[in-house]
Scaffold this active site. Structure first.
Site, PDB file in Angstrom:
ATOM      1  N   CYS A   2       0.825  -1.207   0.000  1.00  0.00           N
ATOM      2  CA  CYS A   2       0.000   0.000   0.000  1.00  0.00           C
ATOM      3  C   CYS A   2       0.863   1.262   0.000  1.00  0.00           C
ATOM      4  O   CYS A   2       1.966   1.276   0.546  1.00  0.00           O
ATOM      5  CB  CYS A   2      -0.866   0.032   1.240  1.00  0.00           C
ATOM      6  SG  CYS A   2      -1.838  -1.432   1.490  1.00  0.00           S
ATOM      7  N   ARG A  27       4.973   0.358  -6.195  1.00  0.00           N
ATOM      8  CA  ARG A  27       4.942  -0.490  -5.000  1.00  0.00           C
ATOM      9  C   ARG A  27       4.025  -1.687  -5.149  1.00  0.00           C
ATOM     10  O   ARG A  27       4.098  -2.628  -4.362  1.00  0.00           O
ATOM     11  CB  ARG A  27       4.460   0.339  -3.792  1.00  0.00           C
ATOM     12  CG  ARG A  27       5.421   1.428  -3.402  1.00  0.00           C
ATOM     13  CD  ARG A  27       4.775   2.402  -2.458  1.00  0.00           C
ATOM     14  NE  ARG A  27       4.546   1.856  -1.155  1.00  0.00           N
ATOM     15  CZ  ARG A  27       5.313   2.076  -0.094  1.00  0.00           C
ATOM     16  NH1 ARG A  27       6.372   2.824  -0.208  1.00  0.00           N
ATOM     17  NH2 ARG A  27       5.032   1.563   1.069  1.00  0.00           N
ATOM     18  N   TRP A  74      -2.949  -2.645  -1.461  1.00  0.00           N
ATOM     19  CA  TRP A  74      -2.525  -4.006  -1.824  1.00  0.00           C
ATOM     20  C   TRP A  74      -3.224  -4.904  -0.818  1.00  0.00           C
ATOM     21  O   TRP A  74      -2.883  -4.886   0.368  1.00  0.00           O
ATOM     22  CB  TRP A  74      -1.001  -4.088  -1.711  1.00  0.00           C
ATOM     23  CG  TRP A  74      -0.382  -5.338  -2.226  1.00  0.00           C
ATOM     24  CD1 TRP A  74      -0.065  -5.616  -3.524  1.00  0.00           C
ATOM     25  CD2 TRP A  74       0.057  -6.478  -1.462  1.00  0.00           C
ATOM     26  NE1 TRP A  74       0.527  -6.850  -3.605  1.00  0.00           N
ATOM     27  CE2 TRP A  74       0.614  -7.408  -2.366  1.00  0.00           C
ATOM     28  CE3 TRP A  74       0.026  -6.801  -0.107  1.00  0.00           C
ATOM     29  CZ2 TRP A  74       1.131  -8.625  -1.956  1.00  0.00           C
ATOM     30  CZ3 TRP A  74       0.541  -8.022   0.298  1.00  0.00           C
ATOM     31  CH2 TRP A  74       1.089  -8.915  -0.627  1.00  0.00           C
ATOM     32  N   ASN A 100      -1.641   2.199   5.977  1.00  0.00           N
ATOM     33  CA  ASN A 100      -0.770   1.100   5.553  1.00  0.00           C
ATOM     34  C   ASN A 100      -0.473   0.241   6.769  1.00  0.00           C
ATOM     35  O   ASN A 100      -0.314   0.783   7.862  1.00  0.00           O
ATOM     36  CB  ASN A 100       0.576   1.624   5.040  1.00  0.00           C
ATOM     37  CG  ASN A 100       0.468   2.238   3.674  1.00  0.00           C
ATOM     38  OD1 ASN A 100      -0.609   2.290   3.098  1.00  0.00           O
ATOM     39  ND2 ASN A 100       1.588   2.710   3.160  1.00  0.00           N
ATOM     40  N   GLY A 101      -0.334  -1.066   6.560  1.00  0.00           N
ATOM     41  CA  GLY A 101      -0.004  -1.941   7.686  1.00  0.00           C
ATOM     42  C   GLY A 101      -1.186  -2.842   8.018  1.00  0.00           C
ATOM     43  O   GLY A 101      -2.144  -2.931   7.245  1.00  0.00           O
ATOM     44  N   GLU A 483      19.203 -16.092  -8.089  1.00  0.00           N
ATOM     45  CA  GLU A 483      18.707 -14.745  -8.394  1.00  0.00           C
ATOM     46  C   GLU A 483      18.187 -14.679  -9.840  1.00  0.00           C
ATOM     47  O   GLU A 483      17.144 -14.075 -10.101  1.00  0.00           O
ATOM     48  CB  GLU A 483      19.841 -13.730  -8.143  1.00  0.00           C
ATOM     49  CG  GLU A 483      19.551 -12.295  -8.488  1.00  0.00           C
ATOM     50  CD  GLU A 483      18.348 -11.683  -7.775  1.00  0.00           C
ATOM     51  OE1 GLU A 483      17.807 -12.291  -6.835  1.00  0.00           O
ATOM     52  OE2 GLU A 483      17.936 -10.590  -8.178  1.00  0.00           O
ATOM     53  N   LYS A 487      14.364 -13.718 -10.808  1.00  0.00           N
ATOM     54  CA  LYS A 487      14.003 -12.626 -11.727  1.00  0.00           C
ATOM     55  C   LYS A 487      13.035 -13.141 -12.800  1.00  0.00           C
ATOM     56  O   LYS A 487      12.047 -12.485 -13.112  1.00  0.00           O
ATOM     57  CB  LYS A 487      15.247 -12.047 -12.431  1.00  0.00           C
ATOM     58  CG  LYS A 487      16.178 -11.224 -11.615  1.00  0.00           C
ATOM     59  CD  LYS A 487      15.652  -9.875 -11.200  1.00  0.00           C
ATOM     60  CE  LYS A 487      14.940  -9.941  -9.898  1.00  0.00           C
ATOM     61  NZ  LYS A 487      15.645  -9.651  -8.691  1.00  0.00           N
ATOM     62  N   GLU A 490       9.504 -13.847 -11.230  1.00  0.00           N
ATOM     63  CA  GLU A 490       8.659 -12.758 -10.739  1.00  0.00           C
ATOM     64  C   GLU A 490       8.156 -11.840 -11.831  1.00  0.00           C
ATOM     65  O   GLU A 490       7.064 -11.295 -11.693  1.00  0.00           O
ATOM     66  CB  GLU A 490       9.335 -11.975  -9.613  1.00  0.00           C
ATOM     67  CG  GLU A 490      10.615 -11.306  -9.961  1.00  0.00           C
ATOM     68  CD  GLU A 490      11.302 -10.671  -8.751  1.00  0.00           C
ATOM     69  OE1 GLU A 490      10.649 -10.402  -7.742  1.00  0.00           O
ATOM     70  OE2 GLU A 490      12.508 -10.430  -8.846  1.00  0.00           O
ATOM     71  N   HIS A 506      20.794 -34.869  -8.215  1.00  0.00           N
ATOM     72  CA  HIS A 506      20.112 -35.484  -7.080  1.00  0.00           C
ATOM     73  C   HIS A 506      18.607 -35.244  -7.088  1.00  0.00           C
ATOM     74  O   HIS A 506      17.986 -35.130  -6.045  1.00  0.00           O
ATOM     75  CB  HIS A 506      20.742 -34.991  -5.772  1.00  0.00           C
ATOM     76  CG  HIS A 506      22.193 -35.302  -5.688  1.00  0.00           C
ATOM     77  ND1 HIS A 506      22.663 -36.549  -5.350  1.00  0.00           N
ATOM     78  CD2 HIS A 506      23.285 -34.544  -5.963  1.00  0.00           C
ATOM     79  CE1 HIS A 506      23.985 -36.537  -5.392  1.00  0.00           C
ATOM     80  NE2 HIS A 506      24.382 -35.337  -5.768  1.00  0.00           N
ATOM     81  N   LYS A 605       6.685  -3.819  -3.898  1.00  0.00           N
ATOM     82  CA  LYS A 605       8.093  -3.418  -3.827  1.00  0.00           C
ATOM     83  C   LYS A 605       8.625  -3.517  -2.403  1.00  0.00           C
ATOM     84  O   LYS A 605       9.752  -3.915  -2.183  1.00  0.00           O
ATOM     85  CB  LYS A 605       8.220  -1.989  -4.355  1.00  0.00           C
ATOM     86  CG  LYS A 605       9.644  -1.475  -4.401  1.00  0.00           C
ATOM     87  CD  LYS A 605      10.464  -2.208  -5.432  1.00  0.00           C
ATOM     88  CE  LYS A 605      11.925  -1.813  -5.430  1.00  0.00           C
ATOM     89  NZ  LYS A 605      12.761  -2.865  -6.025  1.00  0.00           N
TER      90      LYS A 605
HETATM   91  C1  F6R Z   1      12.937  -9.476  -5.855  1.00  0.00           C
HETATM   92  C2  F6R Z   1      12.777  -8.536  -4.775  1.00  0.00           C
HETATM   93  C3  F6R Z   1      12.426  -9.068  -3.439  1.00  0.00           C
HETATM   94  C4  F6R Z   1      13.136  -8.259  -2.346  1.00  0.00           C
HETATM   95  C5  F6R Z   1      12.632  -8.690  -0.965  1.00  0.00           C
HETATM   96  C6  F6R Z   1      13.364  -7.959   0.132  1.00  0.00           C
HETATM   97  O1  F6R Z   1      13.267  -8.836  -7.039  1.00  0.00           O
HETATM   98  O2  F6R Z   1      12.896  -7.354  -4.950  1.00  0.00           O
HETATM   99  O3  F6R Z   1      12.735 -10.425  -3.325  1.00  0.00           O
HETATM  100  O4  F6R Z   1      14.505  -8.453  -2.464  1.00  0.00           O
HETATM  101  O5  F6R Z   1      11.265  -8.422  -0.858  1.00  0.00           O
HETATM  102  O6  F6R Z   1      13.220  -6.587   0.005  1.00  0.00           O
HETATM  103  P1  F6R Z   1      14.227  -5.579   0.660  1.00  0.00           P
HETATM  104  O7  F6R Z   1      15.546  -5.783   0.022  1.00  0.00           O
HETATM  105  O8  F6R Z   1      13.650  -4.222   0.380  1.00  0.00           O
HETATM  106  O9  F6R Z   1      14.260  -5.908   2.117  1.00  0.00           O
END
Ligand code: F6R
Length: 610
Positions: A2, A27, A74, A100-101, A483, A487, A490, A506, A605
């Site tokens: 949010c 976000r 959200w 928010n929260g 990673e 990517k 997501e 395995h 985000k």
């Molecule tokens: C993936 C991504 C998430 C963040 C995770 C932690 O692309 O962005 O996996 O890495 O939500 O977020 P931060 O780094 O802001 O604590």
């Protein structure tokens, strides 16, 4: 997650709030709403499921000379629909709030309010909070500020919120606990938001609210107070130097693409001022450096991409400084039996600095007396404030939901930290430190990588219909594989798994057939020959092979269906190069599959809930 934006000043609220909401779109959200209180005391609320542009077209009279609050939601409690969208009002329709929260004890509070004949319209925890404020205000004969304080003292959970009251046409109240909130100041104008992105265009004077603080804006004046007691607190105003460019896509269609391309500059920025030919300077750690150097055990805790950076950090710190490092997801660390005491250093990595699980892990480490170190990108964020000391990654605001430039900045910092620790402990020589710190050539190599983008796009086109991928690497490149797979998942919604290359035998090898591509990350290092054997195992089962390498050996050409060769480099730089190739691959896969790259479905985000 949010987003909140609020404005009080002499200008028309609507354009400021709507543009603010657009800044917050990155976000992730599923509905949006706005409430404006005109100087003639008319309260107008508009809410829509979907995007901010749908909200914008639903507003009929786009004129408000008073103040307003706006929100992108959200969904957590209650479906993503118009009724559950914020702002929410109390029963008297005088008090209106964005939040928010999560209010964790909303069920008993709702029961109490229902027993007092309060009628609810939505399924949200937020409406419970605004109704509680309304209850105290209307029934308890409290003034607005007191009613807010009374309600906030009874809720458990996290909140960042802004509230208006029709009876107080010149007052705006905001409060935070757990969910970030910033106040922007400009003469007699006030901007409040969940992060600085909607504010930065208007002012650089920022006040970050701390937990359990509220701000009461009354006319042209404002006060910071405690939520728990009616006492005034200091106003710690900071001048921030974020660039407005960070919020523009420039020549790029998506922020993620821009941020991938920015990495030569962002890595240089991360390193700037921290390297002398024979020393690493990390001023943010100075106060605790003796404890860090003497520590016998390090924990790294983080989530998602930042956790992957932590895995790389572990390998670097262990290799260079012989200090044992444990890496745990923050969501596990907070509940697991972890061996931490005052001799332990706990490094928390977070791009946003607001991830709820990471903050809880820091709290646990602080409670156990460990030295807590934050590696974080957002100055003034909770990770920066809650840790004993730390290092900012300085890669500018990351707007794309999928983290890219923050990851390479995090691993650059971990590299510096590992070298500094090793040099201090005497586990690497001065000459070796000097060699590692000479990185000018590295930036040129990263820049030249972008010449390969057309090829990477072509490979993406070829595999656009694949439904599953394996990503395989060894050592430092196992986290790179994780990673790369994350990517792809997501932003293109294609299933992908990362594994240590040899581990593939395995179990995952059972998946291999002619439809299943495997992406191998193959630096010319001590595991090179072994990885070639792993590739052969897949090849003989008719799996498709994509290789990212810095070797020009003939054997790789023979084995690969697709070969992406990055500049010759040491294994540390190779990690950056391979990462960027995989970021570009995921990006092009998503674009070709017509995905919304910057706002992938279901993702947020900044994950500020547990
Ligand atoms: C993936 C991504 C998430 C963040 C995770 C932690 O692309 O962005 O996996 O890495 O939500 O977020 P931060 O780094 O802001 O604590």
């Amino acid at each position: 997650m949010c987003g909140i934006v609020a404005y009080k000043g002499h200008k028309n609220c609507y354009p400021i709030l709507l543009n603010g909401l657009k800044r917050l779109e990155y976000r992730g959200y599923d509905s949006a709403g706005i409430a404006c209180l005109n100087s003639d005391n008319k309260l107008s609320i508009t809410k829509r499921r979907g995007k901010v542009r749908e909200l914008e077209s639903a507003i009929t009279n786009i004129d408000c000379d008073g103040m307003g609050i706006a929100h992108t939601r959200w969904a957590t409690h209650g479906r993503p629909n118009q009724i559950n969208a914020h702002p929410h009002t109390d029963q008297s329709k005088k008090i209106v709030l964005v939040h928010n929260g999560i209010i964790e004890n909303y069920i008993p509070i709702k029961k109490f309010l229902l027993s007092k004949k309060v009628k609810f319209k939505s399924d949200t925890d937020t409406e419970v909070l605004v109704q509680l404020i309304g209850y105290f205000y209307n029934k308890g004969k409290m003034n607005f500020e007191k009613a807010v304080r009374a309600a906030l003292q009874r809720v458990d959970g996290a909140y960042g919120l802004v509230i208006l009251n029709k009876d107080y046409p010149d007052m705006m109240i905001a409060a935070r606990k757990g969910s970030p909130l910033v106040l922007g100041l400009k003469d007699s104008e006030f901007f409040i938001a969940s992060d600085i992105s909607p504010i930065i265009k208007h002012t650089q004077q920022i006040l970050y609210l701390k937990d359990s603080e509220m701000v009461v804006i009354d006319g042209k004046d404002y006060n910071v107070k405690s939520v728990n007691k009616d006492i005034a607190l200091p106003k710690n105003i900071e001048m921030i130097d974020y660039k407005i460019d960070d919020y523009d896509k420039g020549k790029f269609k998506y922020f993620m693409h821009k941020e991938i391309h920015e990495q030569v500059d962002t890595i240089a920025n991360t390193m700037r001022g921290r390297i002398r030919p024979d020393a690493v300077l990390l001023h943010g750690l100075s106060e605790y450096w003796d404890e860090i150097e003497a520590s016998d055990r390090i924990y790294i805790t983080a989530c998602g991409t930042s956790w992957h950076a932590g895995l790389i950090g572990k390998l670097l710190i262990e290799k260079f400084s012989d200090t044992p490092v444990f890496v745990e997801y923050a969501s596990e660390f907070r509940y697991n039996h972890t061996l931490i005491d005052s001799q332990t250093v706990v490094i928390a990595i977070s791009q946003s600095g607001e991830t709820a699980d990471t903050l809880a892990a820091i709290k646990k480490a602080n409670d156990y007396g460990a030295v807590t170190v934050g590696i974080c990108n957002v100055p003034g964020s909770s990770v920066g404030r809650e840790t004993d000391c730390g290092i900012y990654t300085r890669c500018g605001h990351e707007v794309g939901v999928a983290s890219t430039k923050a990851f390479t900045a995090q691993i650059s910092i971990l590299y510096l930290l590992a070298l500094k620790l090793a040099y201090a402990k005497g586990t690497i020589s001065r000459a070796s430190l000097k060699r590692h710190l000479d990185y000018d050539d590295s930036l040129k190599k990263i820049q030249s990588l972008f010449h390969q983008e057309k090829l990477i796009q072509k490979v993406a086109r070829k595999y656009k219909n694949a439904t599953d991928f394996l990503y395989l690497g060894r050592g430092l490149n196992f986290p790179v594989a994780l990673e790369g797979a994350l990517k792809l998942k997501e932003i293109s919604y294609i299933h992908a798994e990362g594994y240590p290359a040899a581990e593939m035998k395995h179990g995952p090898i059972a998946l291999i057939d002619k439809n299943m591509p495997s992406v191998f990350i193959v630096p010319k290092d001590k595991t090179y020959e072994k990885i070639i054997s792993n590739i052969q195992e897949i090849k003989s089962r008719k799996g498709k092979i994509i290789i990212v390498t810095n070797s020009r050996d003939k054997i790789l050409k023979e084995l690969a269906n697709d070969l992406i060769i990055v500049p010759r480099s040491n294994i540390y730089l190779f990690v950056h190069l391979a990462t960027i190739v995989l970021q570009l691959f995921a990006y092009h896969m998503a674009v070709i599959n017509k995905r919304n790259v910057d706002q992938p479905r279901n993702l947020a985000k900044s994950v500020t809930v547990e």
